[in-house]
Write a protein that holds these residues in place. Structure first.
Motif, short mmCIF file in Angstrom:
data_model
loop_
_atom_site.label_atom_id
_atom_site.label_comp_id
_atom_site.label_asym_id
_atom_site.label_seq_id
_atom_site.Cartn_x
_atom_site.Cartn_y
_atom_site.Cartn_z
N PRO A 3 28.66 117.10 31.19
CA PRO A 3 27.79 118.00 31.95
C PRO A 3 26.46 117.40 32.36
O PRO A 3 25.83 117.88 33.28
N TYR A 4 26.00 116.34 31.71
CA TYR A 4 24.64 115.86 31.97
C TYR A 4 24.42 115.35 33.39
O TYR A 4 23.46 115.74 34.02
N PRO A 5 25.28 114.50 33.94
CA PRO A 5 25.02 114.09 35.33
C PRO A 5 25.12 115.26 36.31
O PRO A 5 24.40 115.30 37.30
N TYR A 6 25.99 116.21 36.01
CA TYR A 6 26.12 117.36 36.89
C TYR A 6 24.81 118.13 37.00
O TYR A 6 24.36 118.45 38.10
N TRP A 7 24.18 118.42 35.87
CA TRP A 7 22.96 119.22 35.89
C TRP A 7 21.79 118.45 36.48
O TRP A 7 20.98 119.02 37.21
N LEU A 8 21.69 117.17 36.19
CA LEU A 8 20.62 116.37 36.76
C LEU A 8 20.75 116.29 38.28
O LEU A 8 19.78 116.50 39.02
N VAL A 9 21.95 116.04 38.75
CA VAL A 9 22.19 115.97 40.20
C VAL A 9 21.95 117.32 40.85
O VAL A 9 21.37 117.41 41.93
N SER A 10 22.35 118.39 40.17
CA SER A 10 22.14 119.73 40.73
C SER A 10 20.66 120.07 40.89
O SER A 10 20.25 120.60 41.92
N VAL A 11 19.86 119.75 39.89
CA VAL A 11 18.42 120.03 39.97
C VAL A 11 17.78 119.19 41.06
O VAL A 11 16.99 119.70 41.88
N VAL A 12 18.11 117.91 41.11
CA VAL A 12 17.50 117.02 42.11
C VAL A 12 17.89 117.46 43.51
O VAL A 12 17.03 117.52 44.41
N LEU A 13 19.15 117.79 43.73
CA LEU A 13 19.57 118.21 45.07
C LEU A 13 18.98 119.55 45.46
O LEU A 13 18.74 119.80 46.64
N THR A 14 18.70 120.41 44.50
CA THR A 14 18.06 121.68 44.82
C THR A 14 16.60 121.47 45.23
O THR A 14 16.07 122.19 46.07
N LEU A 15 15.96 120.46 44.67
CA LEU A 15 14.56 120.19 44.99
C LEU A 15 14.37 119.37 46.28
O LEU A 15 13.27 119.31 46.81
N VAL A 16 15.44 118.75 46.77
CA VAL A 16 15.33 117.88 47.96
C VAL A 16 14.78 118.62 49.18
O VAL A 16 13.88 118.10 49.86
N PRO A 17 15.26 119.83 49.54
CA PRO A 17 14.69 120.49 50.72
C PRO A 17 13.20 120.82 50.59
O PRO A 17 12.51 120.96 51.59
N SER A 18 12.70 120.96 49.36
CA SER A 18 11.28 121.26 49.19
C SER A 18 10.43 120.00 49.17
O SER A 18 9.38 119.93 49.82
N PHE A 19 10.85 119.01 48.39
CA PHE A 19 10.04 117.82 48.18
C PHE A 19 10.39 116.68 49.13
O PHE A 19 9.60 115.75 49.27
N GLY A 20 11.53 116.73 49.78
CA GLY A 20 11.90 115.69 50.74
C GLY A 20 10.93 115.59 51.91
O GLY A 20 10.43 114.51 52.22
#
Length: 120
Positions: A87-104
């Motif tokens: 589960p660890y890569p899944y959750w890390l990737v999920s959080v980062v991809l959710t933040l991309v539209p804001s911080f990108g």
């Protein structure tokens, strides 16, 4: 046919990043006008005279609703689509991809500004 399951969670988390702009902005606004301004790290908006309690009444339900929605969607996808990965890569990737539209766009603006200042 099984390959499509790999792309669903990243696409959904990028899509969830679009409404995530609202709670992230509210958190940023509260922090810059409240605790960070009290510490002297930021300057409070001179038109902000309603107090911070009103902002907490607005921010807490919005952030809680989005966090619950995000967790429900990701827990559902994790259990149904991905069964063999840790589960660890899944959750890390999920959080980062959710933040991309804001911080990108913010990162792009900083990089663009740095390049423009170097060229001038």
């Amino acid at each position: 046919m099984r390959n499509w399951k790999f792309w669903v969670p990243p696409a959904v988390n990028l899509f969830l990043g679009l409404p995530a702009i609202v709670p992230l902005f509210l958190i940023w606004y509260f922090l810059t006008n409240g605790p960070l301004a009290s510490l002297g790290w930021t300057q409070q908006d001179p038109n902000e005279d309603d107090g911070m309690l009103l902002w907490l009444v607005i921010i807490v339900p919005v952030v809680a609703f989005f966090a619950a929605l995000w967790a429900f969607v990701n827990l559902s996808m994790r259990s149904k689509l991905i069964t063999d990965d840790p589960p660890y890569p899944y959750w890390l990737v999920s959080v980062v991809l959710t933040l991309v539209p804001s911080f990108g766009p913010i990162a792009f603006g900083w990089a663009y500004s740095a390049v423009q200042s170097m060229l001038n």
